[in-house]
Write a protein that holds these residues in place. Structure first.
Motif, PDB file in Angstrom:
ATOM      1  N   LYS A 154     -10.944 -10.389  -6.023  1.00  0.00           N
ATOM      2  CA  LYS A 154     -11.558  -9.714  -4.893  1.00  0.00           C
ATOM      3  C   LYS A 154     -12.155 -10.766  -3.958  1.00  0.00           C
ATOM      4  O   LYS A 154     -12.784 -11.717  -4.396  1.00  0.00           O
ATOM      5  CB  LYS A 154     -12.650  -8.767  -5.371  1.00  0.00           C
ATOM      6  N   THR A 155     -11.954 -10.561  -2.667  1.00  0.00           N
ATOM      7  CA  THR A 155     -12.467 -11.513  -1.679  1.00  0.00           C
ATOM      8  C   THR A 155     -13.999 -11.512  -1.667  1.00  0.00           C
ATOM      9  O   THR A 155     -14.616 -10.449  -1.576  1.00  0.00           O
ATOM     10  CB  THR A 155     -11.953 -11.149  -0.277  1.00  0.00           C
ATOM     11  N   PRO A 156     -14.645 -12.683  -1.772  1.00  0.00           N
ATOM     12  CA  PRO A 156     -16.108 -12.747  -1.664  1.00  0.00           C
ATOM     13  C   PRO A 156     -16.563 -12.175  -0.326  1.00  0.00           C
ATOM     14  O   PRO A 156     -15.915 -12.369   0.707  1.00  0.00           O
ATOM     15  CB  PRO A 156     -16.395 -14.252  -1.761  1.00  0.00           C
ATOM     16  N   GLU A 157     -17.686 -11.478  -0.321  1.00  0.00           N
ATOM     17  CA  GLU A 157     -18.196 -10.858   0.909  1.00  0.00           C
ATOM     18  C   GLU A 157     -18.437 -11.880   2.013  1.00  0.00           C
ATOM     19  O   GLU A 157     -18.247 -11.589   3.194  1.00  0.00           O
ATOM     20  CB  GLU A 157     -19.490 -10.104   0.603  1.00  0.00           C
ATOM     21  N   SER A 158     -18.818 -13.086   1.615  1.00  0.00           N
ATOM     22  CA  SER A 158     -19.115 -14.110   2.616  1.00  0.00           C
ATOM     23  C   SER A 158     -17.859 -14.612   3.342  1.00  0.00           C
ATOM     24  O   SER A 158     -17.954 -15.279   4.366  1.00  0.00           O
ATOM     25  CB  SER A 158     -19.832 -15.294   1.961  1.00  0.00           C
ATOM     26  N   PHE A 159     -16.657 -14.273   2.801  1.00  0.00           N
ATOM     27  CA  PHE A 159     -15.405 -14.696   3.430  1.00  0.00           C
ATOM     28  C   PHE A 159     -14.936 -13.717   4.497  1.00  0.00           C
ATOM     29  O   PHE A 159     -14.105 -14.064   5.340  1.00  0.00           O
ATOM     30  CB  PHE A 159     -14.301 -14.826   2.370  1.00  0.00           C
ATOM     31  N   VAL A 160     -15.426 -12.487   4.445  1.00  0.00           N
ATOM     32  CA  VAL A 160     -14.927 -11.420   5.317  1.00  0.00           C
ATOM     33  C   VAL A 160     -15.210 -11.752   6.780  1.00  0.00           C
ATOM     34  O   VAL A 160     -16.320 -12.141   7.154  1.00  0.00           O
ATOM     35  CB  VAL A 160     -15.564 -10.066   4.938  1.00  0.00           C
ATOM     36  N   GLY A 161     -14.164 -11.610   7.609  1.00  0.00           N
ATOM     37  CA  GLY A 161     -14.295 -11.875   9.039  1.00  0.00           C
ATOM     38  C   GLY A 161     -13.992 -13.307   9.428  1.00  0.00           C
ATOM     39  O   GLY A 161     -13.926 -13.614  10.626  1.00  0.00           O
ATOM     40  N   LYS A 162     -13.798 -14.179   8.446  1.00  0.00           N
ATOM     41  CA  LYS A 162     -13.510 -15.581   8.736  1.00  0.00           C
ATOM     42  C   LYS A 162     -12.027 -15.874   8.507  1.00  0.00           C
ATOM     43  O   LYS A 162     -11.335 -15.157   7.786  1.00  0.00           O
ATOM     44  CB  LYS A 162     -14.368 -16.489   7.848  1.00  0.00           C
ATOM     45  N   THR A 163     -11.526 -16.939   9.119  1.00  0.00           N
ATOM     46  CA  THR A 163     -10.134 -17.315   8.954  1.00  0.00           C
ATOM     47  C   THR A 163      -9.981 -18.285   7.775  1.00  0.00           C
ATOM     48  O   THR A 163     -10.959 -18.908   7.329  1.00  0.00           O
ATOM     49  CB  THR A 163      -9.575 -17.987  10.213  1.00  0.00           C
ATOM     50  N   ILE A 164      -8.732 -18.399   7.319  1.00  0.00           N
ATOM     51  CA  ILE A 164      -8.442 -19.361   6.244  1.00  0.00           C
ATOM     52  C   ILE A 164      -8.847 -20.771   6.678  1.00  0.00           C
ATOM     53  O   ILE A 164      -9.393 -21.548   5.893  1.00  0.00           O
ATOM     54  CB  ILE A 164      -6.938 -19.317   5.894  1.00  0.00           C
ATOM     55  N   GLY A 165      -8.578 -21.090   7.947  1.00  0.00           N
ATOM     56  CA  GLY A 165      -8.931 -22.417   8.457  1.00  0.00           C
ATOM     57  C   GLY A 165     -10.428 -22.650   8.501  1.00  0.00           C
ATOM     58  O   GLY A 165     -10.909 -23.740   8.160  1.00  0.00           O
ATOM     59  N   GLU A 166     -11.175 -21.646   8.903  1.00  0.00           N
ATOM     60  CA  GLU A 166     -12.632 -21.780   8.968  1.00  0.00           C
ATOM     61  C   GLU A 166     -13.227 -21.985   7.574  1.00  0.00           C
ATOM     62  O   GLU A 166     -14.186 -22.756   7.398  1.00  0.00           O
ATOM     63  CB  GLU A 166     -13.240 -20.535   9.614  1.00  0.00           C
ATOM     64  N   LEU A 167     -12.686 -21.300   6.591  1.00  0.00           N
ATOM     65  CA  LEU A 167     -13.218 -21.394   5.225  1.00  0.00           C
ATOM     66  C   LEU A 167     -12.788 -22.684   4.530  1.00  0.00           C
ATOM     67  O   LEU A 167     -13.494 -23.172   3.643  1.00  0.00           O
ATOM     68  CB  LEU A 167     -12.737 -20.184   4.407  1.00  0.00           C
ATOM     69  N   ASN A 168     -11.597 -23.223   4.929  1.00  0.00           N
ATOM     70  CA  ASN A 168     -11.064 -24.451   4.313  1.00  0.00           C
ATOM     71  C   ASN A 168     -11.179 -24.377   2.785  1.00  0.00           C
ATOM     72  O   ASN A 168     -11.775 -25.249   2.134  1.00  0.00           O
ATOM     73  CB  ASN A 168     -11.801 -25.672   4.845  1.00  0.00           C
ATOM     74  N   ILE A 169     -10.588 -23.320   2.237  1.00  0.00           N
ATOM     75  CA  ILE A 169     -10.745 -23.013   0.812  1.00  0.00           C
ATOM     76  C   ILE A 169     -10.199 -24.122  -0.078  1.00  0.00           C
ATOM     77  O   ILE A 169     -10.794 -24.451  -1.109  1.00  0.00           O
ATOM     78  CB  ILE A 169     -10.079 -21.661   0.500  1.00  0.00           C
ATOM     79  N   ARG A 170      -9.089 -24.712   0.329  1.00  0.00           N
ATOM     80  CA  ARG A 170      -8.507 -25.767  -0.507  1.00  0.00           C
ATOM     81  C   ARG A 170      -9.452 -26.949  -0.655  1.00  0.00           C
ATOM     82  O   ARG A 170      -9.603 -27.506  -1.750  1.00  0.00           O
ATOM     83  CB  ARG A 170      -7.176 -26.216   0.093  1.00  0.00           C
ATOM     84  N   LEU A 171     -10.106 -27.344   0.433  1.00  0.00           N
ATOM     85  CA  LEU A 171     -11.027 -28.480   0.383  1.00  0.00           C
ATOM     86  C   LEU A 171     -12.338 -28.114  -0.295  1.00  0.00           C
ATOM     87  O   LEU A 171     -12.854 -28.866  -1.130  1.00  0.00           O
ATOM     88  CB  LEU A 171     -11.290 -28.990   1.805  1.00  0.00           C
ATOM     89  N   ASN A 172     -12.869 -26.932   0.044  1.00  0.00           N
ATOM     90  CA  ASN A 172     -14.201 -26.567  -0.435  1.00  0.00           C
ATOM     91  C   ASN A 172     -14.211 -25.983  -1.846  1.00  0.00           C
ATOM     92  O   ASN A 172     -15.219 -26.079  -2.550  1.00  0.00           O
ATOM     93  CB  ASN A 172     -14.842 -25.565   0.524  1.00  0.00           C
ATOM     94  N   THR A 191      -3.648 -20.829   8.810  1.00  0.00           N
ATOM     95  CA  THR A 191      -5.051 -21.203   9.082  1.00  0.00           C
ATOM     96  C   THR A 191      -5.725 -20.195  10.001  1.00  0.00           C
ATOM     97  O   THR A 191      -6.948 -20.080  10.002  1.00  0.00           O
ATOM     98  CB  THR A 191      -5.127 -22.599   9.726  1.00  0.00           C
ATOM     99  N   ASN A 192      -4.923 -19.418  10.755  1.00  0.00           N
ATOM    100  CA  ASN A 192      -5.485 -18.431  11.689  1.00  0.00           C
ATOM    101  C   ASN A 192      -5.609 -17.030  11.088  1.00  0.00           C
ATOM    102  O   ASN A 192      -6.088 -16.124  11.768  1.00  0.00           O
ATOM    103  CB  ASN A 192      -4.619 -18.362  12.953  1.00  0.00           C
ATOM    104  N   THR A 193      -5.170 -16.863   9.839  1.00  0.00           N
ATOM    105  CA  THR A 193      -5.253 -15.540   9.209  1.00  0.00           C
ATOM    106  C   THR A 193      -6.715 -15.197   8.940  1.00  0.00           C
ATOM    107  O   THR A 193      -7.433 -15.942   8.268  1.00  0.00           O
ATOM    108  CB  THR A 193      -4.471 -15.520   7.886  1.00  0.00           C
ATOM    109  N   ARG A 194      -7.135 -14.052   9.447  1.00  0.00           N
ATOM    110  CA  ARG A 194      -8.521 -13.624   9.276  1.00  0.00           C
ATOM    111  C   ARG A 194      -8.625 -12.676   8.082  1.00  0.00           C
ATOM    112  O   ARG A 194      -7.851 -11.735   7.957  1.00  0.00           O
ATOM    113  CB  ARG A 194      -9.030 -12.945  10.543  1.00  0.00           C
ATOM    114  N   ILE A 195      -9.580 -12.918   7.224  1.00  0.00           N
ATOM    115  CA  ILE A 195      -9.767 -12.114   6.018  1.00  0.00           C
ATOM    116  C   ILE A 195     -10.523 -10.836   6.348  1.00  0.00           C
ATOM    117  O   ILE A 195     -11.547 -10.874   7.032  1.00  0.00           O
ATOM    118  CB  ILE A 195     -10.513 -12.929   4.938  1.00  0.00           C
ATOM    119  N   GLU A 196      -9.986  -9.726   5.865  1.00  0.00           N
ATOM    120  CA  GLU A 196     -10.601  -8.424   6.121  1.00  0.00           C
ATOM    121  C   GLU A 196     -11.305  -7.913   4.864  1.00  0.00           C
ATOM    122  O   GLU A 196     -11.046  -8.360   3.749  1.00  0.00           O
ATOM    123  CB  GLU A 196      -9.527  -7.414   6.547  1.00  0.00           C
ATOM    124  N   LYS A 197     -12.174  -6.931   5.087  1.00  0.00           N
ATOM    125  CA  LYS A 197     -12.882  -6.305   3.973  1.00  0.00           C
ATOM    126  C   LYS A 197     -11.864  -5.669   3.015  1.00  0.00           C
ATOM    127  O   LYS A 197     -10.890  -5.075   3.443  1.00  0.00           O
ATOM    128  CB  LYS A 197     -13.835  -5.229   4.502  1.00  0.00           C
TER     129      LYS A 197
END
Length: 227
Positions: free
Chosen positions: A151-169, A201-207
């Motif tokens: 399940k997507t963490p609530e803090s990720f909702v509304g942000k893009t894959i690029g903004e979150l930089n999940i691979r690095l962080n 990187t531009n994909t935005r995560i939805e609720k």
């Protein structure tokens, strides 16, 4: 693909319906007429027959099938005999369900292409889901790496894959996002269908999105625990 599934119990039936829904031509086989009647309108073809009788296979396109699955789960002797006949008659690959370690040994000696243990695999997945409460599903690559739906963490909702930089962080790779839509299945009950998108990187995560990630198990666990 043209696929024959022998044994329409819980495992065989679910497999037959899922393979049909994903575009395969599935022929279901069972010795009990009530099971055959249950899915006669959902599969390409169904046959009621005793799969331990070699002569009965004249009713099946054994030479044309790309894959035959022996999904018998209630009778180990019948499963072994059926697998031996299928191995002899069928031109395509053979997958067989195993019911015990001895059954494993026999199937390996027959040279079966792939052996499945649905109860054991389901128990392992359930254990993982219980231990990691936000896990939807999990595919174990080896002892260290997995592909996991979380399940997507609530803090990720509304942000893009690029903004979150999940691979690095978070040191995992996002393979895809699953968005859930409702439809009605063949028995009239609501069924969730996964609509898959390939993220950039531009994909935005939805609720309510589900993230499919690959990485080390401990890194996935850390991400899974994120709020």
């Amino acid at each position: 693909m043209k696929i024959i599934i022998i044994g329409l119990g819980n495992f065989g039936l679910a497999l037959a319906l899922n393979l049909t829904e994903t575009g395969n031509e599935v022929i279901g086989v069972d010795r009990q007429m009530e099971k055959v009647n249950l899915v006669k309108d959902q599969l390409a073809h169904v046959v009621c027959m005793d799969a331990t009788n070699e002569l009965a296979y004249q009713a099946l396109p054994t030479k044309q099938a790309d894959l035959t699955v022996v999904a018998i789960g209630e009778n180990e002797g019948a499963a072994i005999i059926t697998t031996a006949i299928v191995k002899k008659l069928c031109a395509g690959k053979v997958i067989s369900r195993s019911l015990s370690p001895i059954h494993d040994t026999v199937l390996q000696a027959m040279g079966i292409d792939f052996i499945v243990h649905p109860e054991q695999e389901a128990a392992q997945k359930l254990t993982y889901k219980i231990n990691l409460k936000n896990v939807i599903d999990n595919y174990k690559i080896d002892e260290h790496y997995s592909i996991t739906e979380i399940k997507t963490p609530e803090s990720f909702v509304g942000k893009t894959i690029g903004e979150l930089n999940i691979r690095l962080n978070h040191h995992v790779n996002v393979i895809t996002l699953l968005r859930i839509r409702e439809k009605i299945n063949f028995i009239g009950a609501p069924a969730k269908v996964k609509v898959i998108g390939v993220p950039t990187t531009n994909t935005r995560i939805e609720k309510d999105d589900i993230m499919v990630v690959f990485g080390l198990n401990e890194k996935i666990a850390d991400l899974n625990n994120k709020k």
